[in-house]
Design an enzyme around this catalytic site. Structure first.
Site, PDB file in Angstrom:
ATOM      1  CG  HIS A 174      -2.384  -0.867   1.097  1.00 38.22           C
ATOM      2  ND1 HIS A 174      -3.256  -1.077   2.100  1.00 38.22           N
ATOM      3  CD2 HIS A 174      -2.083  -2.388   0.050  1.00 38.22           C
ATOM      4  CE1 HIS A 174      -4.270  -2.279   1.581  1.00 38.22           C
ATOM      5  NE2 HIS A 174      -3.651  -2.513   0.500  1.00 38.22           N
ATOM      6  CE1 TYR A 203      -6.162   3.612  11.083  1.00 32.03           C
ATOM      7  CE2 TYR A 203      -5.699   4.727   8.359  1.00 32.03           C
ATOM      8  CZ  TYR A 203      -5.077   3.203   9.965  1.00 32.03           C
ATOM      9  OH  TYR A 203      -4.376   2.494  10.152  1.00 32.03           O
ATOM     10  N   PRO A 245      -4.305  -0.196  18.182  1.00 36.10           N
ATOM     11  CG  PRO A 245      -6.535  -0.896  17.834  1.00 36.10           C
ATOM     12  CD  PRO A 245      -5.627  -0.453  18.906  1.00 36.10           C
ATOM     13  CE  LYS A 271       3.762   3.867  13.658  1.00 37.61           C
ATOM     14  NZ  LYS A 271       4.039   3.571  12.137  1.00 37.61           N
ATOM     15  CE1 TYR A 292      -1.372   4.130   9.455  1.00 38.87           C
ATOM     16  CE2 TYR A 292      -0.224   3.106   7.569  1.00 38.87           C
ATOM     17  CZ  TYR A 292      -1.774   3.526   8.113  1.00 38.87           C
ATOM     18  OH  TYR A 292      -2.362   2.052   8.072  1.00 38.87           O
TER      19      TYR A 292
END
Length: 389
Positions: free
Chosen positions: A72, A201, A293, A297, A384
């Protein structure tokens, strides 16, 4: 039995450490309380940073990951009725993440360990740690009614938040930091195609939602729920209806639904234990720290911990104790940065009981800033994909 390192915990952290030590010629045993099938039956996250995939390649277990995992190059933030893509690769100089289930990572490591004929004790009961304040620590356990004792130079506690390793540290030697979030995640796994090609998200007045996946045909979805909620209260139809309400209209319309394979509720917390070394006992992964979550990480922090530990042990056997002496400091430097990011992202995307309309408006303002400011978006992207090891 005598080995150089006794690894307590047979999840991904323990098995990755075992593989790193094996490649370095250091003898180790992995001791796991549960059965192999039980460990592989646990549903866990699966967003891997570049550093984690590189580490799996280094120990020779990356081939299936590259064949089946999904690379991704971005994520989407959904709010205000629209979703906006954050281009991770463009913002970080080409870095990306890999979607590959934690269960599959563990399976690959288990298979590699078994193929090499390395010792692993599953279904080890009554595990206890002894004498790690000296130079000859021991681990004792009972397996199928037979008592065993492992003598070693070091113990690696990779047995998770509820494991025996951290609990074995003497009272007063450990300082903990914790924040428990006032909500949980209701998660559903389904044999349905993902609603989007990358993770979404969603910040919504009804609560957070996450659209994730395990493959092109298996999806993992989450919605924010009350801490005292129960998964059995949610029918599949009720879950899908609630998820649709929290997504931008174009995503909601394309959502493919189906029967759930697994449905559960996970609480969210931030937790750090300091230090991460006590004599010859080293804590790694969830035994030392937990993150919500939201920032993906947890597994990646465990991987960086065991990377630091493996290199420190290699140096120790070469005559250099610097690495083991600085293990806790080195790990915690990265851990706290990940804790900060996970806390920030969680605070940005979820609805808090005391936030009210004012809090939601602040979140919308920050989200708008993120998608219009290259500097803000770059900060999100850098964290990220994973900060440097």
């Amino acid at each position: 039995m005598r080995v150089q390192v006794a690894i307590v915990g047979g999840g991904p952290a323990g098995h990755l450490l075992g593989q790193l030590l094996y490649k370095a010629g250091i003898s180790a045993i992995v001791i796991e309380q549960r059965s192999q099938d039980y460990v592989l039956g646990r549903i866990r996250a699966g967003v891997l940073e570049q550093g984690t995939t590189d580490l799996l390649d280094e120990v020779g277990v990356g081939s299936r990951m590259h064949a089946e995992g999904l690379v991704h190059g971005g994520i989407s933030l959904s709010f205000g009725g629209a979703h906006h893509r954050i281009d991770l690769q463009k913002l970080t100089g080409g870095k990306s993440v890999m979607v590959y289930g934690q269960t599959e990572v563990t399976r690959d490591l288990m298979n590699a360990r078994a193929a090499a004929g390395l010792p692993t004790a599953y279904e080890a009961e009554n595990v206890s740690l002894h004498d790690f304040d000296g130079t000859r620590p021991k681990v004792r356990y009972v397996q199928h009614g037979v008592a065993h004792e492992v003598e070693c130079d070091f113990i690696a506690g990779c047995d998770g938040f509820h494991g025996v390793s951290r609990a074995s540290v003497p009272a007063g030697a450990l300082k903990t930091f914790e924040r428990v979030y006032p909500f949980g995640w209701l998660g559903v796994l389904s044999e349905t195609p993902p609603v989007a090609e990358e993770l979404v998200y969603s910040n919504h007045a009804r609560g957070f939602a996450l659209c994730s996946m395990r493959s092109h045909t298996r999806s993992r979805y989450y919605v924010q729920c009350a801490l005292d909620d129960k998964a059995e209260r949610w029918s599949d139809d009720a879950f899908w209806d609630e998820l649709r309400r929290r997504l931008a209209p174009e995503l909601a319309e394309s959502l493919v639904t189906g029967p759930s394979i697994e449905k559960s509720i996970a609480p969210l917390r931030s937790f750090v234990a300091e230090p991460m070394r006590f004599g010859r006992l080293f804590l790694a992964g969830d035994a030392a720290h937990i993150v919500p979550p939201t920032g993906a990480k947890g597994l990646n922090l465990a991987a960086s911990d065991v990377r630091y530990l493996a290199r420190a042990l290699v140096d120790f056997y070469a005559g250099d104790e610097t690495g083991i002496n600085r293990y806790s400091e080195t790990c915690l430097h990265r851990v706290w940065k990940a804790v900060r990011f996970s806390w920030w992202f969680t605070s940005l995307m979820h609805q808090f009981p005391d936030g009210g309309e004012f809090g939601h408006k602040l979140q919308e303002a920050e989200l708008n800033y993120l998608i219009h400011s290259p500097a803000a978006a770059t900060s999100l992207a850098e964290n990220y994909v994973g900060l440097p090891l």
